[in-house]
Design an enzyme around this catalytic site. Sequence first.
Site, mmCIF file in Angstrom:
data_model
loop_
_atom_site.group_PDB
_atom_site.id
_atom_site.type_symbol
_atom_site.label_atom_id
_atom_site.label_comp_id
_atom_site.label_asym_id
_atom_site.label_seq_id
_atom_site.Cartn_x
_atom_site.Cartn_y
_atom_site.Cartn_z
ATOM 1 N N GLU A 152 -5.227 -8.528 -0.533
ATOM 2 C CA GLU A 152 -5.949 -8.208 0.713
ATOM 3 C C GLU A 152 -7.403 -7.996 0.350
ATOM 4 O OE1 GLU A 152 -4.526 -5.214 3.490
ATOM 5 O OE2 GLU A 152 -2.444 -5.793 3.070
ATOM 6 N N GLU A 198 0.839 -1.209 0.000
ATOM 7 C CA GLU A 198 0.000 0.000 0.000
ATOM 8 C C GLU A 198 0.875 1.260 0.000
ATOM 9 O OE1 GLU A 198 -3.226 -0.097 2.873
ATOM 10 O OE2 GLU A 198 -4.153 -1.774 1.824
HETATM 11 O O1 AHR Z 1 -5.289 -5.907 6.917
HETATM 12 C C1 AHR Z 1 -5.152 -4.751 7.680
HETATM 13 C C2 AHR Z 1 -4.464 -3.622 6.927
HETATM 14 O O2 AHR Z 1 -5.268 -3.212 5.867
HETATM 15 C C3 AHR Z 1 -3.147 -3.942 6.282
HETATM 16 O O3 AHR Z 1 -2.085 -3.843 7.169
HETATM 17 C C4 AHR Z 1 -3.030 -2.876 5.230
HETATM 18 O O4 AHR Z 1 -2.250 -3.293 4.135
HETATM 19 C C5 AHR Z 1 -4.477 -2.591 4.865
HETATM 20 O O5 AHR Z 1 -4.747 -1.245 4.849
#
Ligand code: AHR
Length: 515
Positions: free
Chosen positions: A318, A194
């Site tokens: 994610e 990110e």
């Molecule tokens: O999964 C929780 C968080 O969500 C992670 O650390 C990040 O990559 C995302 O914003």
Amino acid sequence: MKKQLLALVATLAVGASALAADPKLVINPDQPGPVIHRNIYGQFAEHLGTGIYEGMWVGPESKIPNVRGWRKDVVSALKDLKVPLVRWPGGCFADEYHWRDGIGPRNKRPIKINTNWGGVPETNAVGTHEFFDLVEQLGAEAYVNGNLGTGSAQEMSEWLEYMTGEGKSTLTDLRRKNGRDKPFRVHYFAVGNESWGCGGNMRPEYYVDLYRQAATFLKTPENNRPLFIASGGHDARTDWTEVLAKGLKGVPFDAISHHGYTLPTGKWEKKGSAVGFPEAEWISTLAHTQRVDEWVRKNTALLDQHDPARKVGFYFDEWGSWYDPEPGSNPGFLVQRNTLRDALLAALHFHVFHAHAERVKMSNVAQMVNVLQAMILTSKDQLVLTPTYHAFKLYTPFQDATSLPATLENNPVYKVGATEMPGLSATAARGKDGKLYVGLVNANANQPAELTVQVGSTSPKAARGQLLTAAAMDAQNELGKAPQVLPQAYEAQAAGGRLTLKLPAKSVLVVAIEG
Ligand code: AHR
């Protein structure tokens, strides 16, 4: 006037019969699509709350039964799930993680503050050797996320040498001294996480330059070369995909990662509750998954322009539900309950990822234990398997299966207030065992559905598998209580030359089709 009235009656009659037409699933077994990579069923374990510490890692001295510190009960449940891949150590944590803090005698490792997640002490008890012990116990592949944010090309390249180096060097000798002679197998390595946000608030153009510089130095033996992942965008954004696809030619680069979470309200300041929610938030949550399909479609269409040979993967590393934190918990620990709604949400994601299996060769649910949409919730020495766990288990036959075109005709519309979505969702594939598998979701919280199944031009004889449903939208499995969401055996036989599958309201069904 009479003529007009008759015409209106005729139109209404046609409309009513169209509405009443039975939904039908038509599968084309003669046009196999891409293989559904097993890593679509990948997991994510970050140094966050009790996701690793307590939830999985208790240390070798713990009274909780463990193998070299990893909880036996948790590892055994995850093995039953055939976890194919684990991403570690973050997430946002990855861009503040320095791998040297996590090697050597555990009692000598530095204690840091986990600035992203609750400001709690990070003991570094779980580091490189412990992580690889976990994936080796699970029989899973390793996805290591490098630190671009507060790290450097040098730090990442030295970590790779430490993990994968074969010959004699100060770093490989250090690995041996720390108990590991043969190299660790690193299947995937990501450069940052990110980077548009917690990974450094960068612009994609700046990230491209940093990636190009770092990738130049990320060297491993040829037989242990990971697939290199560039950190991409999120949700509906396509700018990161575009800039990365254009800018990363000529350096080691195998895939772009993308993130997208589901919030019932769509608002980060008040996301919506994990339990006790109205039907409007049931449907808004599930309808959100349809947008994941659009995000993948738009991003992969862009990739097609820059990579027509389709070599670059689009990894959704994610995803999952993100609700308001469990009352009374540390908000930085992202603790939330897990209900039947999460099981349907997971299944709908699987259907999207199957539909894009050519590019989406990996996805990672956030996260594996005790954090966000977890498979397992623990408390002290107890654990409970969540509805999401059972959804993952139902879909294991789809790992490495060959996707098949599946069309839903006369799909009923499910509508609550101003939100509407298709009532049914389907996916089909030929499993590695040769069987034809179908996954189905009935999103409607109130109405059961019936659909006939056609394979090619024939009607199959039977279907056998497992059904997941419950009485309440927010049915859950809680520690110390009888579980409310458990898979039940399901069977249907053809009658009158038709195979009809009956789906209760709010259910997930996975069956093997016979005959
Ligand atoms: O999964 C929780 C968080 O969500 C992670 O650390 C990040 O990559 C995302 O914003």
